[in-house]
Design a protein around this motif. Structure first.
Motif, mmCIF file in Angstrom:
data_model
loop_
_atom_site.group_PDB
_atom_site.id
_atom_site.type_symbol
_atom_site.label_atom_id
_atom_site.label_comp_id
_atom_site.label_asym_id
_atom_site.label_seq_id
_atom_site.Cartn_x
_atom_site.Cartn_y
_atom_site.Cartn_z
ATOM 1 N N GLU A 43 11.411 -52.288 80.894
ATOM 2 C CA GLU A 43 11.571 -50.891 80.482
ATOM 3 C C GLU A 43 12.689 -50.764 79.446
ATOM 4 O O GLU A 43 12.579 -49.995 78.491
ATOM 5 N N ARG B 294 13.519 -53.035 77.245
ATOM 6 C CA ARG B 294 12.926 -53.512 75.988
ATOM 7 C C ARG B 294 12.051 -52.423 75.366
ATOM 8 O O ARG B 294 12.090 -52.180 74.162
ATOM 9 N N ARG B 295 11.237 -51.748 76.193
ATOM 10 C CA ARG B 295 10.345 -50.696 75.688
ATOM 11 C C ARG B 295 11.143 -49.544 75.090
ATOM 12 O O ARG B 295 10.846 -49.065 73.993
ATOM 13 N N VAL B 296 12.172 -49.112 75.790
ATOM 14 C CA VAL B 296 12.995 -48.003 75.306
ATOM 15 C C VAL B 296 13.726 -48.402 74.021
ATOM 16 O O VAL B 296 13.742 -47.646 73.048
ATOM 17 N N MET B 297 14.296 -49.590 73.985
ATOM 18 C CA MET B 297 15.012 -50.039 72.795
ATOM 19 C C MET B 297 14.057 -50.247 71.619
ATOM 20 O O MET B 297 14.471 -50.201 70.457
ATOM 21 N N GLY B 298 12.782 -50.434 71.904
ATOM 22 C CA GLY B 298 11.778 -50.571 70.852
ATOM 23 C C GLY B 298 11.637 -49.319 70.004
ATOM 24 O O GLY B 298 11.045 -49.358 68.923
ATOM 25 N N HIS B 299 12.179 -48.218 70.465
ATOM 26 C CA HIS B 299 12.148 -46.978 69.686
ATOM 27 C C HIS B 299 13.200 -46.962 68.574
ATOM 28 O O HIS B 299 13.260 -46.022 67.791
ATOM 29 N N PHE B 300 14.022 -47.993 68.535
ATOM 30 C CA PHE B 300 15.013 -48.131 67.476
ATOM 31 C C PHE B 300 14.480 -49.147 66.479
ATOM 32 O O PHE B 300 14.360 -50.335 66.790
ATOM 33 N N ALA B 301 14.102 -48.708 65.290
ATOM 34 C CA ALA B 301 13.559 -49.610 64.270
ATOM 35 C C ALA B 301 14.655 -50.536 63.765
ATOM 36 O O ALA B 301 15.784 -50.100 63.519
ATOM 37 N N THR B 302 14.316 -51.818 63.637
ATOM 38 C CA THR B 302 15.285 -52.795 63.140
ATOM 39 C C THR B 302 14.675 -53.604 62.011
ATOM 40 O O THR B 302 13.477 -53.872 61.994
ATOM 41 N N TYR C 154 9.268 -52.194 65.186
ATOM 42 C CA TYR C 154 9.352 -50.889 65.833
ATOM 43 C C TYR C 154 8.280 -50.800 66.913
ATOM 44 O O TYR C 154 7.106 -51.030 66.642
ATOM 45 N N ARG C 155 8.696 -50.472 68.130
ATOM 46 C CA ARG C 155 7.796 -50.272 69.263
ATOM 47 C C ARG C 155 6.821 -51.435 69.442
ATOM 48 O O ARG C 155 5.631 -51.251 69.667
#
Length: 177
Positions: free
Chosen positions: A22, A24-32, A168-169
């Motif tokens: 979870e 990882r999923r939440v942090m996936g909302h931050f584009a890098t 991203y995501r």
């Protein structure tokens, strides 16, 4: 003037209420953005590399950057022992190169388009920018190590070219301004 003494930092224990998947999923909302870290292994002279999306500038004077590498990486020790490495900031058309360098083990440079920069390091043609660096510090942080590196040389491609390769995501994409 603030106190600049170093203090002992507490190494946090895992919080059982935070599920890693979870997180990882939440942090996936931050584009890098994504970089390819490349070098020559001094033991066999072979090019080595890895992909990372945890990369940032740290200081302007001296010029410092940081990246995070998993403790399980077998490539990072090979890069580190070379002394210097190149950070290639990947462009949106370099997704295949990113995927190849992100995989575990094997000859990551087989069939990968690369050349040698003036400083002697392997570089990826089409990268938006490149920085030649050396490690100044490593800090353990959970299942990764935070690498702080000094920049010795750098170059950027022409303005108006490709956009960056972004993560991203759970997927890859680009960005145009």
């Amino acid at each position: 003037m603030p106190n600049q003494q170093s203090s002992a930092l507490r190494v946090p224990e895992a919080d059982a209420s935070v599920d890693p998947a979870e997180f990882r999923r939440v942090m996936g909302h931050f584009a890098t953005g994504i970089v390819a870290v490349t070098a020559h292994d001094p033991l066999d002279g072979e090019p080595v590399g890895l992909a990372a999306n945890s990369f940032t500038s740290v200081s302007l004077s001296p010029a410092l950057v940081s990246l995070c590498v998993a403790h399980t990486s077998t490539t990072w020790p090979r890069i580190r022992r070379g002394g210097r490495f190149c950070v290639n900031i990947l462009g949106e058309r370099q997704q295949a190169a990113c995927a190849q360098l992100a995989r575990s083990g094997g000859d990551k440079f087989r069939d990968l388009d690369w050349s040698v920069a003036p400083g002697g390091l392997p570089v990826l043609p089409g990268a938006l920018a490149r920085l030649e660096c050396s490690v100044t510090a490593e800090h353990p942080a959970g299942d990764h190590v935070i690498v702080v590196a000094q920049v010795h040389a750098m170059e950027a491609g022409p303005v108006g070219g490709d956009g960056p390769l972004l993560f991203y995501r759970g997927g890859y994409g680009g960005f145009r301004s």
